[in-house]
Design a protein around this motif. Structure first.
Motif, PDB file in Angstrom:
ATOM      1  N   TYR A  77      37.354  23.524  61.432  1.00 39.56           N
ATOM      2  CA  TYR A  77      36.633  23.719  62.687  1.00 39.56           C
ATOM      3  C   TYR A  77      36.283  25.169  62.948  1.00 39.56           C
ATOM      4  O   TYR A  77      37.022  26.062  62.591  1.00 39.56           O
ATOM      5  N   GLU A 106      51.108  16.445  60.439  1.00 40.00           N
ATOM      6  CA  GLU A 106      49.845  16.964  60.956  1.00 40.00           C
ATOM      7  C   GLU A 106      49.849  16.912  62.485  1.00 40.00           C
ATOM      8  O   GLU A 106      50.554  16.095  63.091  1.00 40.00           O
ATOM      9  N   ASP A 107      49.088  17.790  63.098  1.00 40.37           N
ATOM     10  CA  ASP A 107      49.052  17.793  64.566  1.00 40.37           C
ATOM     11  C   ASP A 107      48.262  16.621  65.135  1.00 40.37           C
ATOM     12  O   ASP A 107      48.709  15.923  66.028  1.00 40.37           O
ATOM     13  N   ILE A 108      47.060  16.387  64.577  1.00 47.36           N
ATOM     14  CA  ILE A 108      46.199  15.388  65.200  1.00 47.36           C
ATOM     15  C   ILE A 108      45.211  14.794  64.202  1.00 47.36           C
ATOM     16  O   ILE A 108      44.714  15.492  63.329  1.00 47.36           O
ATOM     17  N   ALA A 109      44.965  13.501  64.338  1.00 47.88           N
ATOM     18  CA  ALA A 109      43.884  12.856  63.583  1.00 47.88           C
ATOM     19  C   ALA A 109      42.714  12.700  64.537  1.00 47.88           C
ATOM     20  O   ALA A 109      42.792  11.982  65.526  1.00 47.88           O
ATOM     21  N   ASP A 110      41.660  13.408  64.235  1.00 42.94           N
ATOM     22  CA  ASP A 110      40.487  13.415  65.107  1.00 42.94           C
ATOM     23  C   ASP A 110      39.394  12.590  64.405  1.00 42.94           C
ATOM     24  O   ASP A 110      39.368  11.373  64.525  1.00 42.94           O
ATOM     25  N   THR A 111      38.508  13.214  63.632  1.00 47.16           N
ATOM     26  CA  THR A 111      37.536  12.427  62.860  1.00 47.16           C
ATOM     27  C   THR A 111      38.234  11.730  61.687  1.00 47.16           C
ATOM     28  O   THR A 111      37.742  10.732  61.175  1.00 47.16           O
ATOM     29  N   GLY A 112      39.378  12.295  61.267  1.00 44.62           N
ATOM     30  CA  GLY A 112      40.116  11.726  60.146  1.00 44.62           C
ATOM     31  C   GLY A 112      39.822  12.407  58.816  1.00 44.62           C
ATOM     32  O   GLY A 112      40.510  12.168  57.829  1.00 44.62           O
ATOM     33  N   TYR A 113      38.829  13.281  58.782  1.00 44.64           N
ATOM     34  CA  TYR A 113      38.447  13.916  57.521  1.00 44.64           C
ATOM     35  C   TYR A 113      39.581  14.739  56.905  1.00 44.64           C
ATOM     36  O   TYR A 113      39.795  14.707  55.701  1.00 44.64           O
ATOM     37  N   THR A 114      40.291  15.488  57.732  1.00 48.26           N
ATOM     38  CA  THR A 114      41.347  16.355  57.217  1.00 48.26           C
ATOM     39  C   THR A 114      42.451  15.534  56.549  1.00 48.26           C
ATOM     40  O   THR A 114      42.862  15.825  55.424  1.00 48.26           O
ATOM     41  N   LYS A 138      43.265  10.404  67.984  1.00 49.30           N
ATOM     42  CA  LYS A 138      42.129  10.099  68.877  1.00 49.30           C
ATOM     43  C   LYS A 138      41.315   8.993  68.228  1.00 49.30           C
ATOM     44  O   LYS A 138      40.339   9.275  67.524  1.00 49.30           O
ATOM     45  N   VAL A 158      39.379  13.787  74.371  1.00 50.62           N
ATOM     46  CA  VAL A 158      39.261  15.065  75.090  1.00 50.62           C
ATOM     47  C   VAL A 158      39.831  16.147  74.172  1.00 50.62           C
ATOM     48  O   VAL A 158      40.576  15.834  73.240  1.00 50.62           O
ATOM     49  N   TRP A 159      39.444  17.410  74.401  1.00 50.11           N
ATOM     50  CA  TRP A 159      40.000  18.499  73.583  1.00 50.11           C
ATOM     51  C   TRP A 159      41.350  18.907  74.169  1.00 50.11           C
ATOM     52  O   TRP A 159      41.439  19.233  75.341  1.00 50.11           O
ATOM     53  N   VAL A 160      42.391  18.835  73.342  1.00 49.18           N
ATOM     54  CA  VAL A 160      43.727  19.164  73.834  1.00 49.18           C
ATOM     55  C   VAL A 160      44.246  20.456  73.204  1.00 49.18           C
ATOM     56  O   VAL A 160      43.895  20.783  72.065  1.00 49.18           O
ATOM     57  N   LEU A 165      48.581  23.245  69.174  1.00 48.80           N
ATOM     58  CA  LEU A 165      47.128  23.022  69.087  1.00 48.80           C
ATOM     59  C   LEU A 165      46.369  24.093  69.854  1.00 48.80           C
ATOM     60  O   LEU A 165      46.814  24.576  70.892  1.00 48.80           O
ATOM     61  N   ASP A 166      45.200  24.415  69.307  1.00 46.15           N
ATOM     62  CA  ASP A 166      44.460  25.548  69.848  1.00 46.15           C
ATOM     63  C   ASP A 166      43.038  25.190  70.230  1.00 46.15           C
ATOM     64  O   ASP A 166      42.509  24.153  69.860  1.00 46.15           O
TER      65      ASP A 166
END
Ligand code: IMP
Ligand code: MG
Length: 187
Positions: A77, A106-114, A138, A158-160, A165-166
């Motif tokens: 990102y 991992e901190d978060i699964a967002d789109t899942g790509y990472t 998410k 939402v952005w957390v 997390l930053d």
């Protein structure tokens, strides 16, 4: 009442420190049950920097099964803007994971790509087993399918920030997980 104490960039507290710690303990308990009996050399928890550094520290100290810790650093990102599927490997693990039981933290699964990228990368290194632990998920944002074996919390789109997390490298050390005001990233 709490709102008065919030930095003005934070819309609201999504997960309090207490709620997070309770869930981290539950995850550690489950992991300790599932990996009971593995040898220290054979079990590696791999934290993904930077976002997972606090979660990793709290989780590993509560996992009662002997294990090694390792880290890798990835970047996907610029600020809050996803560049579709672009994952950069900044730093690789030190450990040779062939034949080991590997747990990605991992901190978060967002789109899942990472996570999809990491799972593919690690699978090619022939671990004895490979699982994933993510603090947050998410589901509304997923673009690729990823398997999360140990999940802390599902959160809305939402952005957390906070608890590691930053947003643009800020807010990582807030003790809670808060929703960032949209005005901050729409500036
Ligand atoms: P993905 O590849 O889209 O699943 O994104 C994963 C990475 O993006 C995570 O490891 C986080 O570092 C970052 N990320 C995604 N959503 C958030 C968020 O709401 N707050 C902070 N970082 C996030
Ligand atoms: Mg990040």
């Amino acid at each position: 009442m709490l709102k008065v104490l919030l930095p003005h960039s934070i819309e609201r507290v999504l997960l309090t420190e207490e709620t997070i710690m309770q869930r981290v303990q539950e995850l550690a308990d489950q992991i300790s049950i599932d990996y009971a009996g593995v040898r220290n050399e054979d079990f590696i928890l791999v934290g993904v920097l930077k976002g997972a550094f606090i979660f990793m520290a709290d989780l590993t100290r509560r996992v009662t099964v002997p294990h090694r810790v390792d880290f890798m650093a990835l970047s996907s990102y610029q600020g809050a803007v996803a560049r579709a599927g672009t994952v950069r490997l900044i730093m690789d693990t030190r450990a040779d994971m062939a034949g080991c039981h590997v747990l990605i933290v991992e901190d978060i699964a967002d789109t899942g790509y990472t996570l999809a990228y990491l799972q593919r990368l690690f699978q090619a290194r022939n671990p004895a087993s490979l699982r994933t632990c993510a603090l947050l998920n998410k589901p509304a944002r997923h673009e690729v399918e990823v398997k999360v074996d140990y999940l802390g919390f599902e959160i809305p789109d939402v952005w957390v920030v906070g608890y590691g997390l930053d947003f643009a490298d800020r807010f990582r050390t807030l003790p809670y997980i808060g929703e960032l005001k949209s005005s901050v990233y729409q500036e």
